[in-house]
Design a protein around this motif. Structure first.
Motif, PDB file in Angstrom:
ATOM      1  N   CYS A  35       0.824  -1.208   0.000  1.00 20.41           N
ATOM      2  CA  CYS A  35       0.000   0.000   0.000  1.00 20.41           C
ATOM      3  C   CYS A  35       0.858   1.258   0.000  1.00 20.41           C
ATOM      4  O   CYS A  35       0.534   2.239  -0.678  1.00 20.41           O
ATOM      5  CB  CYS A  35      -0.934  -0.018   1.205  1.00 20.41           C
ATOM      6  SG  CYS A  35      -2.212  -1.275   1.122  1.00 20.41           S
ATOM      7  N   PHE A  36       1.944   1.224   0.753  1.00 20.13           N
ATOM      8  CA  PHE A  36       2.833   2.385   0.793  1.00 20.13           C
ATOM      9  C   PHE A  36       3.454   2.643  -0.572  1.00 20.13           C
ATOM     10  O   PHE A  36       3.476   3.786  -1.063  1.00 20.13           O
ATOM     11  CB  PHE A  36       3.911   2.162   1.841  1.00 20.13           C
ATOM     12  CG  PHE A  36       4.936   3.255   1.904  1.00 20.13           C
ATOM     13  CD1 PHE A  36       4.663   4.446   2.559  1.00 20.13           C
ATOM     14  CD2 PHE A  36       6.175   3.107   1.294  1.00 20.13           C
ATOM     15  CE1 PHE A  36       5.605   5.469   2.603  1.00 20.13           C
ATOM     16  CE2 PHE A  36       7.124   4.108   1.345  1.00 20.13           C
ATOM     17  CZ  PHE A  36       6.836   5.294   1.995  1.00 20.13           C
ATOM     18  N   LEU A  37       3.948   1.576  -1.219  1.00 18.34           N
ATOM     19  CA  LEU A  37       4.589   1.741  -2.523  1.00 18.34           C
ATOM     20  C   LEU A  37       3.574   2.118  -3.600  1.00 18.34           C
ATOM     21  O   LEU A  37       3.903   2.886  -4.513  1.00 18.34           O
ATOM     22  CB  LEU A  37       5.315   0.455  -2.907  1.00 18.34           C
ATOM     23  CG  LEU A  37       6.550   0.108  -2.065  1.00 18.34           C
ATOM     24  CD1 LEU A  37       7.123  -1.241  -2.485  1.00 18.34           C
ATOM     25  CD2 LEU A  37       7.602   1.200  -2.189  1.00 18.34           C
ATOM     26  N   SER A  38       2.361   1.608  -3.512  1.00 14.89           N
ATOM     27  CA  SER A  38       1.354   1.954  -4.520  1.00 14.89           C
ATOM     28  C   SER A  38       0.969   3.428  -4.426  1.00 14.89           C
ATOM     29  O   SER A  38       0.879   4.121  -5.444  1.00 14.89           O
ATOM     30  CB  SER A  38       0.115   1.073  -4.337  1.00 14.89           C
ATOM     31  OG  SER A  38      -0.497   1.327  -3.086  1.00 14.89           O
ATOM     32  N   GLY A  39       0.739   3.927  -3.207  1.00 13.99           N
ATOM     33  CA  GLY A  39       0.418   5.347  -3.056  1.00 13.99           C
ATOM     34  C   GLY A  39       1.573   6.251  -3.448  1.00 13.99           C
ATOM     35  O   GLY A  39       1.374   7.250  -4.148  1.00 13.99           O
ATOM     36  N   LEU A  40       2.793   5.884  -3.026  1.00 11.00           N
ATOM     37  CA  LEU A  40       3.959   6.710  -3.354  1.00 11.00           C
ATOM     38  C   LEU A  40       4.240   6.677  -4.857  1.00 11.00           C
ATOM     39  O   LEU A  40       4.567   7.714  -5.455  1.00 11.00           O
ATOM     40  CB  LEU A  40       5.174   6.214  -2.573  1.00 11.00           C
ATOM     41  CG  LEU A  40       6.457   7.033  -2.701  1.00 11.00           C
ATOM     42  CD1 LEU A  40       6.242   8.443  -2.184  1.00 11.00           C
ATOM     43  CD2 LEU A  40       7.601   6.352  -1.950  1.00 11.00           C
ATOM     44  N   SER A  41       4.102   5.516  -5.482  1.00 16.21           N
ATOM     45  CA  SER A  41       4.342   5.404  -6.925  1.00 16.21           C
ATOM     46  C   SER A  41       3.326   6.220  -7.717  1.00 16.21           C
ATOM     47  O   SER A  41       3.687   6.903  -8.678  1.00 16.21           O
ATOM     48  CB  SER A  41       4.286   3.936  -7.355  1.00 16.21           C
ATOM     49  OG  SER A  41       5.270   3.173  -6.677  1.00 16.21           O
ATOM     50  N   ALA A  42       2.045   6.143  -7.315  1.00 14.05           N
ATOM     51  CA  ALA A  42       1.026   6.929  -8.015  1.00 14.05           C
ATOM     52  C   ALA A  42       1.303   8.421  -7.899  1.00 14.05           C
ATOM     53  O   ALA A  42       1.148   9.175  -8.869  1.00 14.05           O
ATOM     54  CB  ALA A  42      -0.355   6.600  -7.452  1.00 14.05           C
ATOM     55  N   LEU A  43       1.751   8.846  -6.724  1.00 14.13           N
ATOM     56  CA  LEU A  43       2.033  10.266  -6.529  1.00 14.13           C
ATOM     57  C   LEU A  43       3.245  10.714  -7.351  1.00 14.13           C
ATOM     58  O   LEU A  43       3.209  11.775  -8.001  1.00 14.13           O
ATOM     59  CB  LEU A  43       2.273  10.534  -5.049  1.00 14.13           C
ATOM     60  CG  LEU A  43       2.430  11.995  -4.623  1.00 14.13           C
ATOM     61  CD1 LEU A  43       1.213  12.809  -5.036  1.00 14.13           C
ATOM     62  CD2 LEU A  43       2.659  12.091  -3.130  1.00 14.13           C
ATOM     63  N   ILE A  44       4.296   9.912  -7.360  1.00 20.74           N
ATOM     64  CA  ILE A  44       5.497  10.269  -8.121  1.00 20.74           C
ATOM     65  C   ILE A  44       5.204  10.286  -9.623  1.00 20.74           C
ATOM     66  O   ILE A  44       5.625  11.203 -10.352  1.00 20.74           O
ATOM     67  CB  ILE A  44       6.641   9.294  -7.795  1.00 20.74           C
ATOM     68  CG1 ILE A  44       7.085   9.478  -6.339  1.00 20.74           C
ATOM     69  CG2 ILE A  44       7.819   9.507  -8.729  1.00 20.74           C
ATOM     70  CD1 ILE A  44       8.118   8.475  -5.887  1.00 20.74           C
ATOM     71  N   ILE A  45       4.481   9.275 -10.105  1.00 19.61           N
ATOM     72  CA  ILE A  45       4.150   9.216 -11.535  1.00 19.61           C
ATOM     73  C   ILE A  45       3.235  10.377 -11.921  1.00 19.61           C
ATOM     74  O   ILE A  45       3.370  10.958 -13.008  1.00 19.61           O
ATOM     75  CB  ILE A  45       3.510   7.854 -11.863  1.00 19.61           C
ATOM     76  CG1 ILE A  45       4.528   6.732 -11.669  1.00 19.61           C
ATOM     77  CG2 ILE A  45       2.989   7.836 -13.300  1.00 19.61           C
ATOM     78  CD1 ILE A  45       3.941   5.350 -11.785  1.00 19.61           C
ATOM     79  N   GLY A  46       2.302  10.732 -11.028  1.00 25.30           N
ATOM     80  CA  GLY A  46       1.426  11.867 -11.309  1.00 25.30           C
ATOM     81  C   GLY A  46       2.194  13.173 -11.412  1.00 25.30           C
ATOM     82  O   GLY A  46       1.924  13.995 -12.291  1.00 25.30           O
ATOM     83  N   VAL A  47       3.164  13.377 -10.514  1.00 21.53           N
ATOM     84  CA  VAL A  47       3.992  14.580 -10.572  1.00 21.53           C
ATOM     85  C   VAL A  47       4.806  14.601 -11.862  1.00 21.53           C
ATOM     86  O   VAL A  47       4.932  15.639 -12.537  1.00 21.53           O
ATOM     87  CB  VAL A  47       4.900  14.667  -9.336  1.00 21.53           C
ATOM     88  CG1 VAL A  47       5.907  15.797  -9.473  1.00 21.53           C
ATOM     89  CG2 VAL A  47       4.064  14.853  -8.084  1.00 21.53           C
TER      90      VAL A  47
END
Length: 308
Positions: A241-253
């Protein structure tokens, strides 16, 4: 409304995730609508939030906030075309107005207002999800490791609202059992009756403060380095869950600053769906869907629950 503001433990997957992991995931749901401007990206994040509400069994808690967000979003969608005269695709010419001038309803203003409405609903839904699936004591416990004084103030402040409402309701019921009718009499008489409630509420608040201070002193609060009675275990689901949220945020940026998630509304609408835009949108959606897929497996697959 106070029932919606209180936390209810339903033993769902997202409620059993580590606090740091679920905060990261909710931060992605909150920050992505603020960062992204493309309507398809905003709509995708909003639909993921709706799906998270469903799989978390939090529809009852989130529905009042969503209804409020819908009303505000509709107001924005109506107000923006009336105030903003930009755009080249004119749909309607209205009368002359004193300050605005001649009324021009453009397609670009309507689309921009609708997109801002979706963004607003996605942000409100992220806060409603936080209220429904994150235990407030776990949040203050997480931040108390490096900011224990601030965590104590936040914990006492958040506890004050429901405890004060409960004390006020109890005092009102006691007065009604003694024959006090709060709806009868003139204004001065009713004001005097409610002043009794304020006196009782003030006394109960002072007694509660003294009891809290005595309990903290008895436990040696602030005398030495604090200990932790209950520690959250870090499990594989927490990492996912941590990696999925962080990955989505980084990819969105990255998509935002690389131009894939940009969208221009004025003076003319851009192309809605380019191939590169859809690719990055799909990656963000897959990252945000991972905890929801695990939540479905947590509920229907006991073997997966034992492994994660």
């Amino acid at each position: 409304m106070l029932d919606q503001l209180s936390y209810k433990d339903k033993n769902t997957f997202l409620q059993n995730v580590h606090t740091a992991a679920i905060l990261t995931y909710l931060a992605a749901l909150l920050l992505l609508p603020l960062i992204l401007a493309h309507p398809l990206y905003l709509l995708g994040v909003f639909l993921i939030g709706i799906l998270a509400v469903v799989v978390s069994d939090a529809a009852q808690e989130c529905l009042p906030f969503l209804v409020m967000g819908i009303w505000v979003a509709v107001f924005v969608m109506i107000l923006n075309p009336l105030l903003v005269q930009n755009g080249t695709t004119v749909l309607f010419y209205g009368p002359e107005l004193p300050v605005i001038g001649r009324l021009r309803i453009t397609l670009e203003a309507i689309c921009y207002g609708a997109t801002m409405g979706v963004r607003l609903m996605a942000i409100i839904l992220a806060f409603a999800l936080y209220n429904a699936i994150v235990h407030p004591d776990k949040v203050t416990g997480l931040f108390s490791r490096f900011a224990w004084k601030s965590s104590l103030v936040v914990s006492l402040a958040t506890r004050m609202i429901p405890s004060t409402a409960r004390d006020l309701s109890n005092a009102r019921e006691v007065q009604q059992m003694r024959g006090v009718n709060f709806s009868s009499g003139g204004f001065r008489e009713r004001l005097k009756k409610y002043s009794w409630l304020l006196e009782v509420l003030l006394l109960s608040s002072l007694e509660g403060s003294l009891a809290t201070a005595e309990a903290m002193q008895a436990r040696g609060f602030g005398s030495r380095r604090r200990t932790c009675y209950n520690r959250e275990l870090v499990r594989p689901r927490d990492y996912l869950c941590f990696l999925s949220g962080l990955s989505a945020l980084i990819i969105g940026v990255y998509a935002r600053f690389a131009g894939y998630a940009n969208f221009s509304y004025y003076p003319q609408l851009d192309t809605l769906a380019a191939a590169s835009d859809l690719i990055w949108l799909g990656v963000i959606i897959l990252c945000l869907l991972l905890p929801l897929i695990l939540s479905w497996g947590w509920k229907h697959w006991p073997y997966l629950r034992s492994k994660i």
